[in-house]
Design a protein around this motif. Structure first.
Motif, mmCIF file in Angstrom:
data_model
loop_
_atom_site.group_PDB
_atom_site.id
_atom_site.type_symbol
_atom_site.label_atom_id
_atom_site.label_comp_id
_atom_site.label_asym_id
_atom_site.label_seq_id
_atom_site.Cartn_x
_atom_site.Cartn_y
_atom_site.Cartn_z
ATOM 1 N N UNK A 15 40.572 -14.675 38.352
ATOM 2 C CA UNK A 15 40.001 -14.881 37.224
ATOM 3 C C UNK A 15 40.712 -13.972 36.136
ATOM 4 N N UNK A 16 40.085 -14.017 34.868
ATOM 5 C CA UNK A 16 40.729 -13.432 33.712
ATOM 6 C C UNK A 16 40.221 -11.793 34.084
ATOM 7 N N UNK A 17 41.156 -10.962 34.136
ATOM 8 C CA UNK A 17 40.718 -9.497 34.718
ATOM 9 C C UNK A 17 40.115 -8.733 33.278
ATOM 10 N N UNK A 18 40.419 -9.274 31.974
ATOM 11 C CA UNK A 18 39.662 -8.466 31.147
ATOM 12 C C UNK A 18 38.162 -9.010 31.082
ATOM 13 N N UNK A 22 34.780 -6.526 31.175
ATOM 14 C CA UNK A 22 33.816 -6.700 30.415
ATOM 15 C C UNK A 22 32.484 -7.059 30.863
ATOM 16 N N UNK A 23 32.324 -7.996 31.910
ATOM 17 C CA UNK A 23 31.221 -8.152 32.769
ATOM 18 C C UNK A 23 30.715 -7.052 33.528
ATOM 19 N N UNK A 24 31.793 -6.263 34.071
ATOM 20 C CA UNK A 24 31.542 -5.159 34.905
ATOM 21 C C UNK A 24 30.722 -4.062 33.811
ATOM 22 N N UNK A 60 44.620 -5.203 30.512
ATOM 23 C CA UNK A 60 43.405 -5.871 30.366
ATOM 24 C C UNK A 60 42.269 -4.995 29.838
ATOM 25 N N UNK A 61 42.585 -3.743 29.538
ATOM 26 C CA UNK A 61 41.766 -2.860 29.351
ATOM 27 C C UNK A 61 41.361 -2.864 27.799
ATOM 28 N N UNK A 62 40.145 -2.677 27.234
ATOM 29 C CA UNK A 62 39.676 -2.510 25.846
ATOM 30 C C UNK A 62 38.991 -1.282 25.619
ATOM 31 N N UNK A 78 31.810 4.538 29.180
ATOM 32 C CA UNK A 78 32.721 3.671 29.231
ATOM 33 C C UNK A 78 32.826 3.223 30.957
ATOM 34 N N UNK A 79 33.608 1.972 30.979
ATOM 35 C CA UNK A 79 34.096 1.620 32.496
ATOM 36 C C UNK A 79 35.267 2.263 32.752
ATOM 37 N N UNK A 80 35.108 3.499 33.538
ATOM 38 C CA UNK A 80 36.272 4.086 34.211
ATOM 39 C C UNK A 80 37.051 3.432 35.230
ATOM 40 N N UNK A 81 38.363 3.296 35.109
ATOM 41 C CA UNK A 81 39.134 2.441 36.125
ATOM 42 C C UNK A 81 40.007 3.428 36.664
ATOM 43 N N UNK A 82 39.926 3.509 38.259
ATOM 44 C CA UNK A 82 41.044 3.941 38.868
ATOM 45 C C UNK A 82 41.950 3.004 39.383
#
Length: 291
Positions: A15-18, A22-24, A60-62, A78-82
Motif C-alpha cells: 500500500x501507499x506508505x505515506x 497519515x492514517x496512523x 513518505x514522511x510529511x 506527531x507520528x514518531x517513526x523509528x
C-alpha cells in the motif's frame, strides 16, 4: 488515546506508505517502529535493496511525522517513526554504519532464517562471532537491538552483553512449543535487563486460535508479571489479515482492544511503557542526532 507500537512491516504491505503514515496519525498513533524486512521469497536482500527500503520510509514522511533518531526528540504531537531492520543479514559493520547515518535506529538480530549475527528460533544456535562484534558497535551507537525471532541461546547471550535489548513482537507463554514465542524465564531475562516486551496479535503468538478477549486477558496477566514492560507489538502488516485475530485485522481496529482493557492498563500498555523505556534508554545511550 496515544498509541505506540513496536513492530509494523509497512513496507511490505503493498500500500501507499505515506497514506498509511497519515492514517496512523489520524488514528492516534504517535510512536511506531517501521521495519525493513530484507527477504523476498528465499532471496535475502543486499545492502542496496535495504537502503532503498529505508529511503522509501523517509520519502513518505510529511509535516505530521517525525523521524526519531534521538531518543530525547520524541514529539508527542506527531507520528514518531523509528526505522528498523528486521534481521542482520549484512556481514560488514560499514553497512550498518551507513544505515545508521541514514536514520535506522533499530536492528533485529535475525528473522526465522539464521543471520550473519545470530541463530534463529528455527535452529536454536546462539550469536555468531560477528554478532558479538555487532553488539559492541550497537552499544557504542546507542541503537535498539531487537530479539524477536532469535533463539533462546542468542537472547540470553545478548542480555549478558547489551543492556536494554527489546523483544518487539511475538508471544509470551508459560510453556510455548517453539522458540518463536518466549517462555516466562526468557521474557524475565529481557525484562530484568531493562528491555520491553511487545505482544503480537496473531494466532501463532498464542499457539492456538484466540479471540480479542483472550488477547485482553493476556495483556492483563502479563502486566501483572512484567510491570511496565509490556507493550503493543501488533505486526499487523507482517502477519497478513487472515492470521491476525478477528476484530484486530487493521491498525484502526486497535480501538476494539482498547475498549475492553481496564483503564488502569490502557495508558501504560499503549503508550507509557514504550515511551518511558525510550526515555530511560536515552539517559545512558550515546546516540547522536540523525539526518
Amino acid at each position: 488515546m496515544k498509541i505506540a507500537d513496536l513492530h509494523q512491516d509497512i513496507l511490505i504491505s503493498g500500500e501507499d506508505i505515506k497514506g498509511i503514515f497519515q492514517d496512523l496519525y489520524r488514528m492516534g498513533y504517535r510512536l511506531v517502529v517501521a521495519v525493513v524486512f530484507p527477504i523476498s521469497g528465499k532471496r535475502v536482500w543486499d545492502f542496496d535493496d535495504i537502503l532503498e527500503g529505508v529511503k522509501k520510509y523517509k520519502a513518505a514522511m510529511d509535516k505530521n511525522t517525525n523521524l526519531l533518531t534521538d531518543w530525547h526528540g520524541l514529539d508527542e504531537s506527531a507520528l514518531n517513526i523509528i526505522i528498523g531492520l528486521e534481521g542482520g543479514y549484512l556481514n560488514d559493520l560499514k553497512h550498518y554504519e551507513k544505515l545508521y547515518k541514514e536514520g535506522v535506529r533499530l536492528f533485529g538480530l535475525t528473522w526465522n532464517i539464521p543471520s550473519e549475527l545470530s541463530g534463529s528460533c528455527e535452529n536454536g544456535k546462539g550469536l555468531t562471532s560477528f554478532g558479538i562484534e555487532f553488539l559492541h558497535w550497537a552499544k557504542e551507537k546507542g541503537v535498539l537491538v531487537d530479539l524477536a525471532h532469535a533463539s533462546y541461546d542468542a537472547i540470553l547471550q545478548t542480555v549478558e552483553l547489551y543492556k536494554g535489548a527489546i523483544y518487539s513482537h511475538g508471544g509470551i507463554l508459560k510453556d510455548p512449543k517453539n522458540m518463536r514465542n518466549l517462555n516466562y524465564e526468557i521474557a524475565k531475562a529481557i525484562y530484568d535487563n531493562g528491555g520491553v516486551l511487545g505482544l503480537g496479535y496473531g494466532h501463532l503468538f498464542f499457539e492456538r486460535r484466540v479471540d480479542i478477549y483472550d488477547i485482553a486477558d493476556t495483556i492483563i496477566n502479563l502486566s501483572e508479571v512484567f510491570k511496565g514492560g509490556i507493550a503493543s507489538g501488533s505486526d499487523f502488516y507482517g502477519l497478513g489479515k487472515n492470521n491476525v485475530v478477528h476484530c484486530l485485522e487493521y491498525p484502526k481496529r486497535i480501538k476494539n482492544l482498547a475498549k475492553i482493557l481496564p483503564k488502569g492498563i490502557l495508558k501504560s500498555y499503549f503508550w507509557e511503557n514504550f515511551s518511558n523505556f525510550l526515555h530511560n534508554f536515552g539517559k545512558t545511550s550515546s546516540i547522536k542526532a540523525g539526518p
